[in-house]
Design a protein around this motif. Sequence first.
Motif, PDB file in Angstrom:
ATOM      1  N   VAL A   7      27.046  24.298  18.087  1.00 58.84           N
ATOM      2  CA  VAL A   7      27.277  23.585  16.871  1.00 58.84           C
ATOM      3  C   VAL A   7      28.363  23.268  16.696  1.00 58.84           C
ATOM      4  O   VAL A   7      28.886  21.945  15.971  1.00 58.84           O
ATOM      5  CB  VAL A   7      26.587  24.642  15.530  1.00 58.84           C
ATOM      6  N   GLY A   8      29.593  24.143  16.832  1.00 55.90           N
ATOM      7  CA  GLY A   8      30.877  23.641  17.006  1.00 55.90           C
ATOM      8  C   GLY A   8      31.254  22.696  17.351  1.00 55.90           C
ATOM      9  O   GLY A   8      32.081  21.618  17.296  1.00 55.90           O
ATOM     10  N   MET A   9      30.346  22.489  18.984  1.00 56.55           N
ATOM     11  CA  MET A   9      31.005  21.430  19.805  1.00 56.55           C
ATOM     12  C   MET A   9      30.496  20.292  19.316  1.00 56.55           C
ATOM     13  O   MET A   9      30.805  19.124  19.354  1.00 56.55           O
ATOM     14  CB  MET A   9      30.396  21.792  21.010  1.00 56.55           C
ATOM     15  N   TYR A  10      29.078  20.351  18.509  1.00 60.96           N
ATOM     16  CA  TYR A  10      28.623  19.020  17.958  1.00 60.96           C
ATOM     17  C   TYR A  10      29.468  18.627  16.897  1.00 60.96           C
ATOM     18  O   TYR A  10      29.768  17.274  16.726  1.00 60.96           O
ATOM     19  CB  TYR A  10      27.403  19.349  17.173  1.00 60.96           C
ATOM     20  N   LEU A  11      30.185  19.435  15.981  1.00 61.64           N
ATOM     21  CA  LEU A  11      31.128  19.003  14.998  1.00 61.64           C
ATOM     22  C   LEU A  11      32.425  18.349  15.573  1.00 61.64           C
ATOM     23  O   LEU A  11      32.891  17.444  15.221  1.00 61.64           O
ATOM     24  CB  LEU A  11      31.349  20.028  13.983  1.00 61.64           C
ATOM     25  N   LEU A  12      32.706  18.910  16.837  1.00 61.26           N
ATOM     26  CA  LEU A  12      33.899  18.502  17.206  1.00 61.26           C
ATOM     27  C   LEU A  12      33.429  16.833  17.997  1.00 61.26           C
ATOM     28  O   LEU A  12      34.277  15.982  18.003  1.00 61.26           O
ATOM     29  CB  LEU A  12      34.198  19.199  18.620  1.00 61.26           C
ATOM     30  N   SER A  13      32.343  16.661  18.409  1.00 65.23           N
ATOM     31  CA  SER A  13      32.043  15.146  18.922  1.00 65.23           C
ATOM     32  C   SER A  13      31.978  14.172  17.811  1.00 65.23           C
ATOM     33  O   SER A  13      32.058  13.089  17.807  1.00 65.23           O
ATOM     34  CB  SER A  13      30.667  15.446  19.565  1.00 65.23           C
ATOM     35  N   LEU A  14      32.155  14.946  16.420  1.00 66.42           N
ATOM     36  CA  LEU A  14      31.979  13.887  15.436  1.00 66.42           C
ATOM     37  C   LEU A  14      33.406  13.732  14.731  1.00 66.42           C
ATOM     38  O   LEU A  14      33.425  13.340  13.425  1.00 66.42           O
ATOM     39  CB  LEU A  14      31.003  14.469  14.355  1.00 66.42           C
ATOM     40  N   TRP A  15      34.591  14.164  15.508  1.00 66.52           N
ATOM     41  CA  TRP A  15      35.656  14.293  14.683  1.00 66.52           C
ATOM     42  C   TRP A  15      36.242  12.746  14.250  1.00 66.52           C
ATOM     43  O   TRP A  15      36.712  12.565  13.094  1.00 66.52           O
ATOM     44  CB  TRP A  15      36.793  14.839  15.653  1.00 66.52           C
ATOM     45  N   LEU A  16      35.832  11.719  15.030  1.00 64.18           N
ATOM     46  CA  LEU A  16      36.147  10.375  14.696  1.00 64.18           C
ATOM     47  C   LEU A  16      35.518  10.121  13.391  1.00 64.18           C
ATOM     48  O   LEU A  16      36.432   9.605  12.710  1.00 64.18           O
ATOM     49  CB  LEU A  16      35.701   9.412  15.573  1.00 64.18           C
ATOM     50  N   LEU A  17      34.336  10.480  13.248  1.00 63.76           N
ATOM     51  CA  LEU A  17      33.580  10.126  11.872  1.00 63.76           C
ATOM     52  C   LEU A  17      34.421  10.869  10.631  1.00 63.76           C
ATOM     53  O   LEU A  17      34.534  10.099   9.825  1.00 63.76           O
ATOM     54  CB  LEU A  17      32.242  10.263  12.128  1.00 63.76           C
ATOM     55  N   PHE A  18      34.743  12.134  10.758  1.00 63.31           N
ATOM     56  CA  PHE A  18      35.078  12.900   9.831  1.00 63.31           C
ATOM     57  C   PHE A  18      36.456  12.398   9.730  1.00 63.31           C
ATOM     58  O   PHE A  18      36.961  12.289   8.312  1.00 63.31           O
ATOM     59  CB  PHE A  18      35.377  14.177  10.175  1.00 63.31           C
ATOM     60  N   VAL A  19      37.298  11.769  10.354  1.00 66.10           N
ATOM     61  CA  VAL A  19      38.527  11.203  10.225  1.00 66.10           C
ATOM     62  C   VAL A  19      38.484   9.861   9.477  1.00 66.10           C
ATOM     63  O   VAL A  19      39.251   9.789   8.426  1.00 66.10           O
ATOM     64  CB  VAL A  19      39.377  11.018  11.591  1.00 66.10           C
ATOM     65  N   LEU A  20      37.372   9.101   9.855  1.00 66.31           N
ATOM     66  CA  LEU A  20      37.335   7.841   9.339  1.00 66.31           C
ATOM     67  C   LEU A  20      36.865   7.868   7.799  1.00 66.31           C
ATOM     68  O   LEU A  20      37.152   7.186   6.905  1.00 66.31           O
ATOM     69  CB  LEU A  20      36.416   7.109   9.823  1.00 66.31           C
ATOM     70  N   ILE A  21      35.852   8.979   7.437  1.00 67.83           N
ATOM     71  CA  ILE A  21      35.539   9.302   6.242  1.00 67.83           C
ATOM     72  C   ILE A  21      36.780   9.723   5.476  1.00 67.83           C
ATOM     73  O   ILE A  21      36.800   9.203   3.972  1.00 67.83           O
ATOM     74  CB  ILE A  21      34.485  10.360   6.188  1.00 67.83           C
ATOM     75  N   PHE A  22      37.389  10.551   5.832  1.00 74.24           N
ATOM     76  CA  PHE A  22      38.545  11.152   5.155  1.00 74.24           C
ATOM     77  C   PHE A  22      39.570  10.022   4.863  1.00 74.24           C
ATOM     78  O   PHE A  22      39.930  10.003   3.553  1.00 74.24           O
ATOM     79  CB  PHE A  22      39.429  12.120   5.890  1.00 74.24           C
TER      80      PHE A  22
END
Length: 202
Positions: A7-22
């Motif tokens: 699950v943590g690796m899945y969240l890591l794969s979405l880091w670009l999405l989280f950064v853009l949302i931020f």
Amino acid sequence: MHRPIKVGMYLLSLWLLFVLIFVNKVTIDICFDCKFANKQELVEIAKANVLPLICVGLLLVSGACYFRFRYLIAGAQDGPLCIESIEDKNAEHLVFLATYVVPLVGFGLDNVRQMINLGITLCLLGALYVRTNLFYANPTLALLGFRIFNVTFKDGPAILIANTVLEKGEAVNVLKLDRNIYFATLAIKVAHEDSRRTKEQS
């Protein structure tokens, strides 16, 4: 690998999405001459930035899971196994990025309903990611220097994650991550490190 790490690796794969949302949703006024905000003002800032704060929290969780992953793969000592055939599968990183991550950037997040829709979508994708063991096709791992290979050993086929380039005929030490998915290091490098440590101890 345990499910929480996946699950943590899945969240890591979405880091670009989280950064853009931020970046798109954070609302903080920068003032160099202003006094530091008091407790009430900090609460108001937090209320106005709930989604960016959630993204920061998810980034911290995924970062912690990445370091846990690095700790797990430090013990690749099974083998050595000889690579009889090999196929570079680094395109898997781009496929995951283009198929799952990039479309999520277009989600509208202007109201609670849209945020809930994104949350549900991320949960469904996460369930698919974990159940199908797609943690190896992680675009963030590609940025961090990891590569994916489909290989054949004497005992059968396997998927290797490595932080170096592998070639046919090379011997590797492996660590089983899940089913036929392994982390691999060059056996010759492991042997070289062992000899160096022996010399240092003597």
